[in-house]
Structures are given as C-alpha cells and as structure tokens.
Design an enzyme around this catalytic site. Structure first.
Site, PDB file in Angstrom:
ATOM      1  N   ASP A  28     -25.039   2.676 -13.694  1.00 45.83           N
ATOM      2  CA  ASP A  28     -26.209   2.678 -14.574  1.00 45.83           C
ATOM      3  C   ASP A  28     -27.451   3.191 -13.849  1.00 45.83           C
ATOM      4  O   ASP A  28     -27.497   3.215 -12.616  1.00 45.83           O
ATOM      5  CB  ASP A  28     -26.460   1.293 -15.181  1.00 45.83           C
ATOM      6  CG  ASP A  28     -26.745   0.220 -14.144  1.00 45.83           C
ATOM      7  OD1 ASP A  28     -26.113   0.242 -13.064  1.00 45.83           O
ATOM      8  OD2 ASP A  28     -27.612  -0.639 -14.381  1.00 45.83           O
ATOM      9  N   GLU A  84     -26.117  -2.751 -12.827  1.00 41.44           N
ATOM     10  CA  GLU A  84     -26.723  -3.186 -11.562  1.00 41.44           C
ATOM     11  C   GLU A  84     -28.224  -3.331 -11.716  1.00 41.44           C
ATOM     12  O   GLU A  84     -28.834  -4.291 -11.250  1.00 41.44           O
ATOM     13  CB  GLU A  84     -26.407  -2.165 -10.460  1.00 41.44           C
ATOM     14  CG  GLU A  84     -26.776  -2.649  -9.051  1.00 41.44           C
ATOM     15  CD  GLU A  84     -28.206  -2.355  -8.625  1.00 41.44           C
ATOM     16  OE1 GLU A  84     -28.660  -2.942  -7.627  1.00 41.44           O
ATOM     17  OE2 GLU A  84     -28.889  -1.555  -9.272  1.00 41.44           O
TER      18      GLU A  84
HETATM   19 ZN   LIG Z   1     -29.320   1.384  -7.184  1.00 38.99          ZN
END
Ligand SMILES: [Zn+2]
Length: 389
Positions: free
Chosen positions: A76, A138
């Site tokens: 992401d 993340e």
């Molecule tokens: Zn990162």
C-alpha cells in the site's frame, strides 16, 4: 517455464501503476504478482483480510527448508490527495536520474527489484530459500503484517533473517521506535453557548486533554538521555486530528481526538497510553461529569506497531551488511513491520532498502536510479550466498 522477464524499472513501473492507496483494494496488484510468480513456476499463498478486499502474499523460491531469508515489503501507499504533483503519480517518470511516482521509494521499488530478479534467483538453483512477503495496510497501522507473519510462522520453515525493504538508502537499520494510536471520544451535553452552566462542551475538555499530552511530552523531553541513538531521544506525542462541534453558539456535544505516540524500544509500548487513560478516567471525567452527569469519555486503540529493538538481530545485521556493503547499523524513529516480524517469527530482522525516507509520503516522491542499482547489487550478493551450502 515461460515466465515473463522484465527489468527492475519495468517491474516498478507496473507496480506503481496500481493505485494501492491504503483505502483501496490491493488485490489487482497481488493478483498480478501471483500470476507473474506462477509464470515462473513459483506458487504463492494469499492471506486475505476479513472481508476479502485485500490480501497479503507470500511465496518461497528455492528449497522448502529452514535457514532462508525473508524479503518483506508492503504493497500500500499513502494518498496523493491535495499534493502538488508535477507528474502523474501512477505513471513512473524518469527525470534527472530520479524515477518519480507514488510508492517508488515507500516502498514498491524493493519488491519490484526482488520480483524482476526472480529469473536470476531461479537460475542460481538456490540451496537456501528466499521468501517473498508482501503485505497490505502498512501505512494505516501495519494491519496486514500481523496475519502475514503469523501464517508464515506456521507454514514457512524457520528462516535465518528477515529484511524489511523500507527506504534506508541501503544502510542497515537495526532498531526503531514503536507507535500506538488511539481515538478518544468526548461526549458532553449541548446547551446555548450563553448558558455554560447548563451543559458541558466536549471540545473544551478535549483541549484540556491535548494540554495534558503536551505536559507529558515536556516531562519526557526533560528526562531523555543526552546521548541517544534516537532523534528525538524521547517518546513523542502527536494529535493527528480533532473533529467536533456544530456551531459557534452551541456547547459542543461531541469531540473526537485521534492521538498517539512513538515510544522507544526500551519502554513498554502501552505504558503512556495506559497512563493517559488513567488520567482521563480519574481526573478529567469526574471534572466533566461535575458539569453534567451525561458526560462520557471513551478511548479505543486504533493501531499498535511494536518498537523494534536492536537486540537479537546480529545475524540479519551481518548478512545485510555483507550484501549492502554498509558496515554501520543505525536506528530510525519511524515504525515499520520489522517489530511484528521480529516478534512473530522470532528471527533476526533488519530494515534495509532502496530510497530515502525523506522522499516518502511527499508529493513528487522519487527513487534515485542509483538506488535501484545498489539494491540489485544487494540482491545479487544475497543470491550468491543463498546458492552456497
Ligand atoms: Zn513504508
């Protein structure tokens, strides 16, 4: 196997083209990677989220034995909303030796380089396995990494080292702070703003809480060690958003504060949060209720990313130093998935990847072409290591 062969830059161009902003699904990218691996005869496993809209992926190249190395990257990226991009963020664009695009540096390059070099991994007939690990979410709290690391702990023969390819300019990072994020909702009681004795403003009490956090911050700064490897040396608080109120002449009924802190690996991550909640419960709530009994304060933990302590990472440090040519190990203050992998797999871990964190999350994010080459060199030395007994 008639797998597709592309170079690192082309693979990066493909990965950047998927808009994997954390609010979106990452499945198109994951399916692309799965197909690419399959084309080279490499099976992969997906670890989906609860509603199936996102997935982690892991795959093993080489023998299914212990003692390998995990290459970990998140899929992401942070939003481009409101940022003054000069080029299209989803189109990899080369200018003056810099490849621009969202996620070039944080952190699709590391994964792209590893994937592009897959034919070299396969040709080398690895004796020690290399495991690819790609996670989702993340950037919004390391949500995917927990289930990914847990599945890998159960299904992958214990590796020797984990490399988290977040941008470090290919230097070796062996420790970082952890982060804890909360949402605290203050509920007061509405009244006309001229009648402050009849209600209680959620905003005024939320502000008192922010003031409390500032005071704790000052206390922590005053007590911080003078020679710390962390900069700033103490834990740091941040109030990210405050939402509340409806009009200038109404005591606000609701106010929501998104707050959190980054804590040193030497301290328990929950401690400051528990202390703040105790203060809310024992000091602020009674004061609020004295104004109106309907008042409430509720706090929920939104995300927790463990700190990453330098202890126990020696083997990963030595390997990454050998492959990167960087012989000093340092620490950073931003959090990564390293703490989660370290804890869940129980394996020495380091952060080492191409690009500069200074470019991460910025408009016109870029990675230097020379960093791509440096990372390819890292992978080649790793392949050499993995092809020996
Ligand atoms: Zn990162």
């Amino acid at each position: 196997m008639a797998g597709e062969t592309v170079d690192s830059v082309e693979m990066l161009r493909r990965l950047v083209a998927f808009d994997t902003t954390s609010r979106n699904s990452n499945l198109a990218l994951i399916e692309y990677v799965q197909g690419y691996l399959k084309g080279h005869g490499v099976d992969s496993k997906l670890v989906p989220n609860e509603d199936g809209s996102k997935a982690n992926l892991f795959a093993t190249v080489g023998p299914k034995v212990a003692g390998g190395v995990v290459l970990s990257g998140h899929t992401d990226v942070v939003p481009v909303d409101g940022q003054p991009w000069v080029t299209d963020p989803w189109t990899l664009t080369l200018k003056d030796g810099k490849y621009h695009g969202r996620g070039t540096c944080d952190m699709k390059a590391f994964s792209a380089i590893g994937l592009a070099m897959l034919p070299e991994f396969l040709k080398a007939k690895l004796k020690k396995p290399v495991h690819f690990a790609l996670s989702y979410d993340e950037e919004v709290g390391c949500f995917g990494a927990h289930s990914l690391a847990a599945r890998m702990a159960a299904e992958v023969p214990k590796p020797r080292a984990v490399i988290i390819g977040e941008p470090t300019m290919m230097t070796v990072v062996h420790a970082h702070k952890g982060t804890q994020i909360y949402i605290t909702k203050f509920t007061g009681f509405e009244a006309h703003s001229s009648m402050t004795h009849l209600g209680v403003s959620a905003i005024h009490f939320a502000a008192e809480f922010v003031h409390y956090l500032n005071q704790v911050q000052e206390e922590l700064e005053a007590a911080a060690p003078k020679n710390s490897e962390f900069m700033p040396a103490a834990a740091t608080f941040n109030v990210g958003t405050i939402v509340g109120g409806t009009a200038g002449n109404i005591l606000a009924r609701e106010c929501e504060v998104l707050w959190g802190y980054r804590e040193l690996p030497t301290q328990p991550i929950e401690e400051l949060g528990e202390r703040a909640q105790k203060w809310l419960k024992e000091y602020l709530l009674p004061k609020m209720k004295a104004k109106h009994p309907a008042a409430t304060i509720e706090t929920v933990l939104r995300s927790s990313t463990p700190a990453f302590s330098a202890e126990g990472n020696d083997e990963a440090k030595a390997l990454a130093a050998r492959w990167s040519g960087s012989n000093t190990a340092g620490s950073v203050v931003y959090a990564t998935e390293a703490g989660i992998f370290r804890k869940t797999l129980g394996v020495p871990t380091v952060v080492c990847g191409p690009g500069d964190i200074a470019q991460a999350h910025q408009p016109n994010e870029f990675i230097l072409a020379s960093q791509i080459e440096a990372c390819e060199g890292f992978m080649r030395r790793m392949i050499e290591w993995a092809s020996q007994d």
